[in-house]
Scaffold this motif. Sequence first.
Motif, short mmCIF file in Angstrom:
data_model
loop_
_atom_site.label_atom_id
_atom_site.label_comp_id
_atom_site.label_asym_id
_atom_site.label_seq_id
_atom_site.Cartn_x
_atom_site.Cartn_y
_atom_site.Cartn_z
N LEU A 161 0.84 -1.20 0.00
CA LEU A 161 0.00 0.00 0.00
C LEU A 161 0.88 1.26 0.00
N VAL A 162 1.90 1.25 0.84
CA VAL A 162 2.82 2.39 0.92
C VAL A 162 3.52 2.62 -0.41
N ASN A 163 3.90 1.52 -1.06
CA ASN A 163 4.62 1.61 -2.34
C ASN A 163 3.68 1.79 -3.54
N LYS A 164 2.39 1.88 -3.28
CA LYS A 164 1.37 2.15 -4.30
C LYS A 164 1.32 1.07 -5.37
N THR A 165 1.52 -0.19 -4.97
CA THR A 165 1.46 -1.29 -5.93
C THR A 165 0.17 -2.09 -5.82
N VAL A 166 -0.70 -1.73 -4.90
CA VAL A 166 -1.98 -2.42 -4.74
C VAL A 166 -2.99 -1.81 -5.73
N THR A 167 -3.71 -2.66 -6.44
CA THR A 167 -4.75 -2.21 -7.36
C THR A 167 -6.06 -2.06 -6.60
N ARG A 168 -6.63 -0.85 -6.63
CA ARG A 168 -7.92 -0.60 -5.98
C ARG A 168 -8.78 0.24 -6.92
N VAL A 169 -9.83 -0.39 -7.45
CA VAL A 169 -10.69 0.28 -8.43
C VAL A 169 -12.13 0.28 -7.90
N TYR A 170 -12.74 1.47 -7.94
CA TYR A 170 -14.09 1.66 -7.43
C TYR A 170 -15.01 2.11 -8.57
N THR A 171 -16.29 1.81 -8.41
CA THR A 171 -17.31 2.34 -9.30
C THR A 171 -18.16 3.32 -8.52
N ALA A 172 -18.28 4.56 -9.03
CA ALA A 172 -18.99 5.61 -8.31
C ALA A 172 -20.00 6.29 -9.22
N LEU A 173 -21.16 6.60 -8.64
CA LEU A 173 -22.16 7.40 -9.36
C LEU A 173 -22.05 8.82 -8.82
N VAL A 174 -21.81 9.78 -9.72
CA VAL A 174 -21.63 11.16 -9.28
C VAL A 174 -22.68 12.06 -9.92
N HIS A 175 -22.92 13.19 -9.26
CA HIS A 175 -23.82 14.20 -9.82
C HIS A 175 -23.10 14.97 -10.93
N GLY A 176 -23.85 15.32 -11.95
CA GLY A 176 -23.31 16.16 -13.00
C GLY A 176 -22.88 15.39 -14.24
N HIS A 177 -22.59 16.14 -15.28
CA HIS A 177 -22.19 15.58 -16.58
C HIS A 177 -20.70 15.85 -16.78
N ILE A 178 -19.89 14.81 -16.67
CA ILE A 178 -18.45 14.95 -16.89
C ILE A 178 -18.20 14.85 -18.39
N ALA A 179 -17.74 15.94 -18.98
CA ALA A 179 -17.61 16.00 -20.44
C ALA A 179 -16.40 15.23 -20.96
N HIS A 180 -15.28 15.27 -20.21
CA HIS A 180 -14.07 14.58 -20.68
C HIS A 180 -14.11 13.11 -20.29
N GLU A 181 -13.34 12.29 -21.00
CA GLU A 181 -13.43 10.84 -20.82
C GLU A 181 -12.67 10.35 -19.60
N LYS A 182 -11.61 11.03 -19.21
CA LYS A 182 -10.82 10.59 -18.07
C LYS A 182 -10.07 11.76 -17.47
N GLY A 183 -9.50 11.55 -16.29
CA GLY A 183 -8.74 12.62 -15.65
C GLY A 183 -8.03 12.11 -14.41
N THR A 184 -7.17 12.95 -13.87
CA THR A 184 -6.44 12.65 -12.64
C THR A 184 -6.59 13.82 -11.68
N ILE A 185 -6.95 13.50 -10.45
CA ILE A 185 -7.07 14.51 -9.40
C ILE A 185 -5.88 14.34 -8.47
N ASP A 186 -5.02 15.32 -8.44
CA ASP A 186 -3.82 15.30 -7.59
C ASP A 186 -3.96 16.49 -6.63
N ALA A 187 -4.52 16.23 -5.46
CA ALA A 187 -4.80 17.31 -4.51
C ALA A 187 -4.69 16.76 -3.09
N PRO A 188 -3.90 17.43 -2.22
CA PRO A 188 -3.66 16.92 -0.86
C PRO A 188 -4.92 16.93 0.01
N ILE A 189 -5.06 15.90 0.83
CA ILE A 189 -6.25 15.76 1.68
C ILE A 189 -5.85 15.77 3.16
N GLY A 190 -6.61 16.51 3.94
CA GLY A 190 -6.41 16.56 5.39
C GLY A 190 -7.74 16.84 6.06
#
Length: 305
Positions: A161-190
């Motif tokens: 987990l620390v080395n980021k080699t574990v595969t974890r894939v989720y399916t989520a239903l979200v509000h709104g219309h996401i126009a682009h096909e894919k993306g990456t969110i890189d934002a610190p969480i606290g």
Amino acid sequence: MTVETFQVTEEFAGERIDKALSAMQPEWSRTQVGNWATEGIVLVNGNVVKAKQKVKAGDVIEVTVPEPEPLDVIPEAMDLEIVYEDADVLVVNKPRGMVVHPAPGHLTGTLVNGLMHHCTDLSGINGIMRPGIVHRIDKDTSGLLMVAKNDVAHESLVNQLVNKTVTRVYTALVHGHIAHEKGTIDAPIGRDQKDRQKQAVVDKGKHAVTHFRVLERIGGSFTLVECRLETGRTHQIRVHMNYIGFPLAGDPKYGPRKTVDFDGQVLHAGVLGFEHPTTGEYLEFSAPIPEDYAALLQQIRLENA
């Protein structure tokens, strides 16, 4: 008991002791610090203080942290869906609504209660309340969890987990219309400083990365997405999708309330992969979305046709 020491910086000068300490040590709540101050185990420059006392830059705070009271975990017979099991690891498909491990207010009916009835050989690294638990998913999130059956396996899985080699894939239903096909969110969480029961994207948070791709757009109101975790922060997918303007449907903390007939966020941990702690073989498991999740999707498709 352990003694933890902090030195007040300019950032926290003028703050109440309970607010300053809970900010410096996010695992402690202001209420908890206040109770400790009342018990006389919070010292500022060697003196007992009240929770409302304000601190100055340079003050030295010492907290004698009491040991948590041990709680007995009662094994309970449950109809657990065990996807895989051997002498080292176990993979279970947790149903929505089940808490992973006991805590005040949830001492029975948790996944750990069921696991302890299913098998007695669980790792002890996380203590008596979380035997075998390597990672968690929220109560109202369904899906796959890996469980360690001995300490060696536990350390291996945590390192993955620390080395980021574990595969974890989720399916989520979200509000709104996401126009682009894919993306990456890189934002610190606290911890959210305005609401300590929530997480948020904050400048001094921990590194957090979520990759997503669109699976289906349902009318103009909803999008079904696949989210792949690179890191595993508390509420990461829920926080990140809300941050970019597409909160999870049904999410009571981060999304608009009562927009769908579903008790909790519409989120399922459907794919889990890791290297076996002993053999080194890569194992990957999948679990389809639950029936109630599928029924909700069908209902929304009909309503938005």
